[in-house]
Design an enzyme around this catalytic site. Structure first.
Site, PDB file in Angstrom:
ATOM      1  N   HIS A   1       0.916  -1.001   0.089  1.00 33.70           N
ATOM      2  CA  HIS A   1      -0.021  -0.237  -0.062  1.00 33.70           C
ATOM      3  C   HIS A   1       0.828   1.139   0.100  1.00 33.70           C
ATOM      4  O   HIS A   1       0.523   2.271   0.581  1.00 33.70           O
ATOM      5  CB  HIS A   1      -0.858   0.173   1.085  1.00 33.70           C
ATOM      6  CG  HIS A   1      -2.046  -0.842   1.280  1.00 33.70           C
ATOM      7  ND1 HIS A   1      -2.468  -1.337   2.569  1.00 33.70           N
ATOM      8  CD2 HIS A   1      -2.748  -1.376   0.262  1.00 33.70           C
ATOM      9  CE1 HIS A   1      -3.775  -2.063   2.150  1.00 33.70           C
ATOM     10  NE2 HIS A   1      -3.936  -2.123   0.871  1.00 33.70           N
TER      11      HIS A   1
ATOM     12  N   ARG B   1      -7.969 -11.649   5.732  1.00 32.51           N
ATOM     13  CA  ARG B   1      -6.717 -11.888   6.044  1.00 32.51           C
ATOM     14  C   ARG B   1      -6.428 -12.076   7.623  1.00 32.51           C
ATOM     15  O   ARG B   1      -7.184 -10.956   8.405  1.00 32.51           O
ATOM     16  CB  ARG B   1      -5.888 -10.904   5.744  1.00 32.51           C
ATOM     17  CG  ARG B   1      -5.442 -11.128   4.039  1.00 32.51           C
ATOM     18  CD  ARG B   1      -4.408 -10.370   3.398  1.00 32.51           C
ATOM     19  NE  ARG B   1      -4.885  -9.783   2.130  1.00 32.51           N
ATOM     20  CZ  ARG B   1      -4.505  -8.647   1.724  1.00 32.51           C
ATOM     21  NH1 ARG B   1      -3.913  -7.902   2.254  1.00 32.51           N
ATOM     22  NH2 ARG B   1      -4.916  -8.434   0.367  1.00 32.51           N
TER      23      ARG B   1
END
Ligand code: ADP
Length: 402
Positions: free
Chosen positions: A182, A243
């Site tokens: 990210h 996740r």
């Protein structure tokens, strides 16, 4: 300069065309479910013209790129007359390993390095590379191609932050270390934060919280990323949609042994069956889990509490790591829209002088951005919209103005 941005997943391909003269998104869209009977392309131009079409099958990413070219040059749905108006095709590449600290123009050497890194991000880098090769095949040398890497922002992270306590040989042999992901988003909102504060980023310590389906938190010390919650892969750190986030690594071998699981199955459990979905059993989508928690579902409520608690711990840890924090930024789907998480997190940060303007915070949703801390707050807190595509386009443009 007109840039076509491509963001390839294993069965999807997102695209945007941006005119850099005015940084205007001319058209954006997605090809979904590539290689299945339910392939779909949807796009929307700046003028609001929508294109949605179900295909019998988009056989592969090459098909998808071909259709994207047709759509953006289409007389009804498109935004340019001829594809030659595109100056650069920019690719989001997830893993840049220890090779790439900036966006680069793609040549044979870059292609080989992206290929080298497939081992570190099998699904993502393979899909990214496929689309790069397809564009080369379709457009040859006529259109430049550039790559922007999710990991680049973390290139200068100190070794003490990126090493794991494993035998050093695994770093040497397999490059096992924290890479961080990210990066484009964290860099973009960090820079935007400094701009809003009317200060130089070199004078600021900022903690950026990208909270979406995938979530990560980054410590930016005077413009440089010094630590981040995602690790060797995007699995590490916070609990996410599906996740698991950080675990005691022994849990992995324990479950594998008890349930006689292959590494592939275990990997799938950690990546696709965990997080909000795994804890709540309801959904990976924060909105649905929150709704379910409101209706009294205890496990849904638990997943939300875990998320907030972990964000608080990361912010506390990163403020300590930087020996201070001037600003906190919330971004991405959850960060920009779910004021409740922001309120819960900031309430627990009063020890470092964070004080939220609760009313402003509750109103700062659905695309509104700005400061949500009170004037008395020792740390300024902001909601800033993620715009990874614009960030990518800016980094690509920079290559040509160097
Ligand atoms: P990705 O990581 O896939 O880019 P996003 O940044 O779009 O994900 O974030 C998706 C998450 O944001 C979901 O959990 C969703 O519930 C949450 N969310 C909450 N409110 C909104 C909203 N108004 N629009 C989009 N996502 C939202």
């Amino acid at each position: 300069m007109i840039i076509l941005l491509l963001n390839a997943g294993s069965s999807s391909l997102k695209f945007q065309v941006i005119d850099m003269v005015c940084e205007k998104v001319l058209i954006k869209g997605t090809c979904e479910k590539i290689n299945s009977r339910k392939s779909l392309i949807r796009s929307r131009s700046f003028a609001g013209v929508e294109f949605i079409r179900q295909y019998d099958e988009l056989v592969d990413h090459k098909d998808a790129v071909y259709h994207i070219k047709e759509i953006i040059t289409d007389s009804k749905y498109g935004v340019i007359k001829d594809f030659s108006e595109v100056s650069v095709i920019g690719h989001r590449v997830v893993h840049g390993g220890e090779y790439f600290k900036d966006a680069v123009l793609i040549d044979d050497d870059v292609i080989e390095k992206i290929r080298d890194l497939i081992v570190l991000a099998p699904l993502h880098n393979q899909a990214n590379l496929n689309v790069i090769l397809i564009c080369r095949e379709l457009f040859g040398d006529k259109i430049s191609q550039a790559a922007v890497f999710d990991t680049s922002f973390y290139f200068g992270m100190p070794q003490k932050a990126y090493m794991y306590g494993l035998p050093y040989r695994y770093y040497e042999k397999y490059n096992i270390r924290k890479y961080g992901f990210h990066g484009t988003s964290h860099k973009f909102v960090g820079e935007k934060c400094a701009e809003i504060m009317n200060q130089k980023i070199e004078d600021l310590k900022i903690i950026t919280c990208h909270l979406g389906n995938g979530s990560s938190i980054t410590a930016i010390d005077r413009g440089k990323a010094v630590d981040t919650s995602m690790g060797f892969t995007p699995l590490d750190g916070l609990i996410m949609g599906t996740r698991c986030g950080s675990l005691d690594p022994s849990i992995v071998t324990f479950i594998e042994e008890k349930e006689n699981l292959s590494p592939e199955k275990m990997d799938s459990i950690l990546n696709k069956e965990s997080g909000f979905l795994g804890i709540s059993g309801v959904s990976n989508d924060d909105r649905e889990v929150l709704e379910s928690a409101k209706n009294g579902d205890e496990r849904s409520a638990l997943s939300q509490e875990m998320f907030d608690y972990q964000i608080i711990k990361y912010i506390g840890a990163y403020a300590a790591a930087m020996n201070g924090c001037d600003a906190i930024v919330f971004t991405a789907g959850i960060g920009e829209n779910q004021w409740g998480h922001r309120e819960n997190v900031c309430e627990s940060l009063s020890f470092m002088g964070v004080e939220l303007d609760k009313k402003v915070n509750r109103e700062m949703i659905f695309g509104k951005c700005g400061k949500i801390s009170s004037p008395k707050s020792a740390v300024e807190v902001f909601v800033i919209a993620a715009n990874e595509e614009l960030a990518m386009a800016r980094y690509i443009q920079k290559i040509f103005t160097k």
